[in-house]
Scaffold this motif. Structure first.
Motif, mmCIF file in Angstrom:
data_model
loop_
_atom_site.group_PDB
_atom_site.id
_atom_site.type_symbol
_atom_site.label_atom_id
_atom_site.label_comp_id
_atom_site.label_asym_id
_atom_site.label_seq_id
_atom_site.Cartn_x
_atom_site.Cartn_y
_atom_site.Cartn_z
ATOM 1 N N GLN A 193 0.825 -1.088 -0.159
ATOM 2 C CA GLN A 193 -0.123 -0.055 0.038
ATOM 3 C C GLN A 193 0.844 1.225 -0.115
ATOM 4 O O GLN A 193 0.627 2.211 -0.517
ATOM 5 N N VAL A 194 1.926 1.226 0.695
ATOM 6 C CA VAL A 194 2.906 2.376 0.742
ATOM 7 C C VAL A 194 3.953 2.525 -0.355
ATOM 8 O O VAL A 194 4.948 3.165 -0.385
ATOM 9 N N GLY A 195 3.735 1.441 -1.659
ATOM 10 C CA GLY A 195 4.559 1.430 -2.797
ATOM 11 C C GLY A 195 5.966 0.691 -2.549
ATOM 12 O O GLY A 195 6.878 0.942 -3.122
ATOM 13 N N LEU A 196 5.943 -0.375 -1.395
ATOM 14 C CA LEU A 196 7.395 -0.896 -1.098
ATOM 15 C C LEU A 196 7.320 -2.501 -1.431
ATOM 16 O O LEU A 196 7.814 -3.207 -0.781
ATOM 17 N N LYS A 197 6.522 -2.823 -2.437
ATOM 18 C CA LYS A 197 6.124 -4.220 -2.757
ATOM 19 C C LYS A 197 7.472 -4.974 -3.077
ATOM 20 O O LYS A 197 7.738 -6.191 -2.700
ATOM 21 N N GLU A 198 8.362 -4.210 -3.646
ATOM 22 C CA GLU A 198 9.647 -4.823 -4.170
ATOM 23 C C GLU A 198 10.630 -4.820 -3.067
ATOM 24 O O GLU A 198 11.833 -5.316 -3.319
ATOM 25 N N ARG A 199 10.594 -4.276 -1.857
ATOM 26 C CA ARG A 199 11.414 -4.071 -0.772
ATOM 27 C C ARG A 199 11.145 -4.697 0.393
ATOM 28 O O ARG A 199 11.721 -4.410 1.449
ATOM 29 N N VAL A 200 10.397 -5.833 0.431
ATOM 30 C CA VAL A 200 9.829 -6.677 1.622
ATOM 31 C C VAL A 200 10.909 -7.030 2.346
ATOM 32 O O VAL A 200 10.959 -7.118 3.467
ATOM 33 N N ARG A 201 12.084 -7.597 1.654
ATOM 34 C CA ARG A 201 13.201 -8.305 2.214
ATOM 35 C C ARG A 201 14.243 -7.445 2.697
ATOM 36 O O ARG A 201 15.464 -7.863 3.081
ATOM 37 N N HIS A 202 14.238 -6.025 2.293
ATOM 38 C CA HIS A 202 15.394 -5.198 2.514
ATOM 39 C C HIS A 202 15.698 -4.747 3.847
ATOM 40 O O HIS A 202 14.481 -4.491 4.505
ATOM 41 N N ARG A 203 16.716 -4.539 4.423
ATOM 42 C CA ARG A 203 16.896 -3.952 5.726
ATOM 43 C C ARG A 203 17.074 -2.384 5.507
ATOM 44 O O ARG A 203 17.158 -1.778 4.439
ATOM 45 N N PRO A 204 16.875 -1.676 6.684
ATOM 46 C CA PRO A 204 16.777 -0.416 6.485
ATOM 47 C C PRO A 204 17.975 0.395 5.976
ATOM 48 O O PRO A 204 18.112 1.389 4.985
ATOM 49 N N ASN A 205 19.292 -0.226 6.100
ATOM 50 C CA ASN A 205 20.329 0.602 5.511
ATOM 51 C C ASN A 205 20.409 0.186 4.063
ATOM 52 O O ASN A 205 21.186 0.773 3.355
ATOM 53 N N GLU A 206 19.495 -0.471 3.507
ATOM 54 C CA GLU A 206 19.255 -0.725 1.967
ATOM 55 C C GLU A 206 18.350 -0.009 1.347
ATOM 56 O O GLU A 206 17.811 -0.283 0.167
#
Length: 669
Positions: free
Chosen positions: A143-156
């Motif tokens: 919903q906030v547009g981060l569908k492709e970033r689910v597995r990323h950590r904050p520093n990424e």
């Protein structure tokens, strides 16, 4: 962008959501008193988009903390849905932070070692939301547009993406309102506009949004602007007409947090996941903590194994000596202050043996014997050894049934046959690897035939118990040693509880038969093997307790190391603790999390310690030849003790973490 789950809400609804009435808040810095809020009254309607603005130090962030239940006022009242919530208990405030408000921080406050999905799922750990964590978290990130970033950590992730994750986390539990403290303060203008677009969309869908900002451009996005200065509201302006909306409410919105909530599997799994991350991230520090516990557990198990092995070795040695035995020996008396040789006053005879056998009913077997030195020769080999003359009963009473060949008979004893049984040492010295059975050798120049090989007794102190030769008693007395008296009489008693009575009767019998006066009672003595066994067993128990105590001290030192490590961890993770409390964790949740970490460290130390103890025990047994016995009870005891160390020494740091105030923890640098 919908918040979803509307079917889980009741039909009841309200329009006035949150109110403050004349609230005050004062901070003290040293001797200086800072009046952050001075009689602030504010009402927030359901569905409003409110911007609280003012210069630094105006009290807007303090007001936001009170609205978000991160802090409590010194005076005045805060009402949620018309009910005063200014003086609730910690579990109730935790529930409100988890289900009523979603907090978005200026510093994002994401868990650095967790993925975006795990960060968004965090509030679900402290709620009873029926939907699955992963499904809900992925939905909110989409919903906030981060569908492709689910597995990323904050520093990424970029700053704007991190703030989106924070917004998704704030929305995951379907709160009644969103509170955002300078949500664009750490973002560039482009990212700031994207974040504000998300807030506008949420407001358009009916979400109540309250944000704190000093940026006039951000304030323009709100339909109501509240301005503060020196802890007071100086203006409250609606930019456009506001139509109150009815907001459906969760069923237990005002009663949540009052029940005793049990822990679920997902929460324990998260605690273990966090514990493993902390251990893996701080490898050296964790290794030192684990090392202390590992050494302690290994020492406890090894020392207990040594003590148990010593007891079993003593038991085996005593069993070889025989059970329920009394040994009657001539003693030594003093004549004019000079000690005489043993037997000078009291000579034991066959008549004594016959009297003991016939008059003492507790006697089961009796074995008279004589002892002397002898030179044994076979071929060109010779050896000086102990030669004992015994009767056939000796073999049964002393557990000396031959491992090869046979024992001599009573007929061979009475006929003074020249037959012998060899101890292991004598057999090795005279015959080497040759089978001695049937061979002829000499004892003091007299030929004897070997008819048996005795089992090994091992060493006792400096004395080699296998360095002896057994021959028939009558042969020894008449042909080898020339004695007409006995050196020793061993008596086997029928049962252990009859030993003391039998000892008294035999003592009285010897005194009566030899007409001994009191000053000559020491001319003979009776040794009780049960007393010897009890004394040695008691000594080994004391020895084991001493070794166990020393090992326990090492485990205690390891526990102190764990406590120090956990205290450092609490300090390092103060902001994380504040975040967890801000999203709904109770003091009990934080306490459990740090206890799990302490127990995880001791668990690893215990497992490795058990393996190390097994290795050490094997090496001791192989290299030193000591008997080492590891029992399941000692493994269980050491493991339970290590777990207790983790709980006891992890409890205080865990309590320190649980007592932290969320707002102070979030401000910790």
């Amino acid at each position: 962008m919908g918040t979803g789950g509307q079917e889980a809400r009741e039909k009841r609804s309200v329009m006035k959501l949150l109110e403050t009435e004349n609230i005050t808040k004062t901070y003290r810095l040293g001797q200086t008193e800072i009046r952050a809020l001075q009689g602030v009254s504010l009402s927030i309607e359901a569905g409003e988009f409110v911007a609280i603005m003012g210069p630094s130090g105006s009290g807007k962030s303090t007001l936001m903390h009170l609205l978000g239940f991160l802090d409590t006022p010194d005076g005045g009242a805060i009402r949620l849905l018309g009910q005063d919530i200014s003086r609730l208990k910690d579990p109730q405030y935790a529930f409100l932070r988890n289900r009523v408000v979603g907090y978005v921080f200026q510093q994002f406050n994401l868990m650095a070692r967790s993925s975006a999905e795990e960060n968004v799922s965090l509030p679900l750990l402290y709620s009873d939301n029926p939907l699955g964590e992963a499904e809900r978290a992925r939905h909110m990130l989409e919903q906030v547009g981060l569908k492709e970033r689910v597995r990323h950590r904050p520093n990424e992730l970029s700053g704007g993406q991190q703030q989106r994750v924070a917004i998704a986390r704030a929305l995951v539990n379907q709160p009644l309102m969103i509170l955002a403290d300078e949500p664009t303060g750490n973002l560039d203008s482009s990212s700031g506009q994207e974040i504000m677009a998300i807030f506008k969309t949420l407001h358009a869908q009916g979400m109540t949004v309250v944000l704190v900002t000093h940026d006039e451009n951000i304030g323009k996005a709100a339909e109501r602007v509240v301005r503060m200065h020196d802890g007071k509201i100086i203006s409250d302006e609606r930019k456009q007409a506001f139509q109150a909306r009815e907001v459906p409410l969760p069923e237990n919105i005002l009663t949540g947090g009052t029940q005793n909530v049990s822990y679920n599997f997902e929460e324990f799994r998260e605690h273990f996941r966090q514990a493993s991350r902390m251990i893996w991230t701080n490898k050296l520090r964790s290794f030192l903590s684990i090392l202390g516990v590992m050494i302690g557990v290994a020492c406890v198990i090894t020392m207990l194994a040594l003590g148990r092995g010593a007891r079993e070795s003593i038991t085996e040695q005593l069993a070889r000596l025989g059970s329920n035995l009394l040994s009657v020996r001539p003693g030594s008396v003093k004549v004019h202050g000079v000690s005489q040789e043993a037997g000078a006053a009291t000579r034991l005879s066959f008549d004594d043996v016959r009297a003991i056998r016939e008059t003492v009913p507790e006697v089961k077997r009796i074995a008279p014997q004589v002892t002397g030195q002898g030179q044994v020769v076979y071929g060109n080999k010779n050896w000086s050894t102990v030669v004992n003359g015994v009767t056939p009963e000796y073999a049964v009473m002393k557990n000396q049934e031959p491992m090869m060949g046979r024992f001599f008979t009573e007929e061979e004893n009475q006929s003074r046959r020249r037959v012998a049984l060899l101890g292991q040492t004598v057999a090795k010295e005279l015959f080497g690897e040759e089978n001695p059975i049937g061979k002829t050798f000499k004892i003091n120049r007299i030929n004897f035939q070997v008819i048996g090989l005795l089992p090994s007794l091992g060493a006792r102190g400096w004395h080699d118990q296998d360095d002896l030769v057994l021959i028939p008693l009558m042969t020894a007395m008449r042909r080898v040693q020339g004695k007409d008296y006995l050196d020793q009489v061993e008596v086997e008693i029928k049962s252990a509880d009859q030993i003391e009575a039998a000892q008294r009767e035999i003592t009285a019998l010897i005194i009566r038969r030899h007409r001994l006066t009191p000053e000559r009672y020491d001319s003979f003595n009776i040794r009780n093997f049960a007393d010897i066994q009890n004394a040695m067993t008691s000594t080994t128990k004391t020895f084991s307790a001493l070794l166990g105590s020393v090992a326990a001290i090492s485990l205690l030192v390891g526990g102190i190391g764990i406590m120090n490590i956990m205290l450092v961890s609490v300090k390092e993770r103060t902001r994380e603790i504040g975040l967890r409390k801000a999203i709904g964790a109770t003091a009990r949740d934080i306490l459990m999390q740090f206890l799990v970490e302490a127990v995880a460290i001791t668990f690893l130390g215990g497992i490795v310690g058990i393996l190390l103890a097994m290795l050490a025990s094997w090496l001791i047994a192989a290299m030193a030849g000591w008997k080492v016995v590891i029992s399941l009870s000692s493994l269980f005891l050491a493991f339970i003790f290590s777990a207790a160390v983790g709980i006891v020494f992890g409890l205080w740091p865990a309590q320190q973490a649980a007592r932290l105030d969320p707002i102070h923890a979030l401000r910790y640098e």
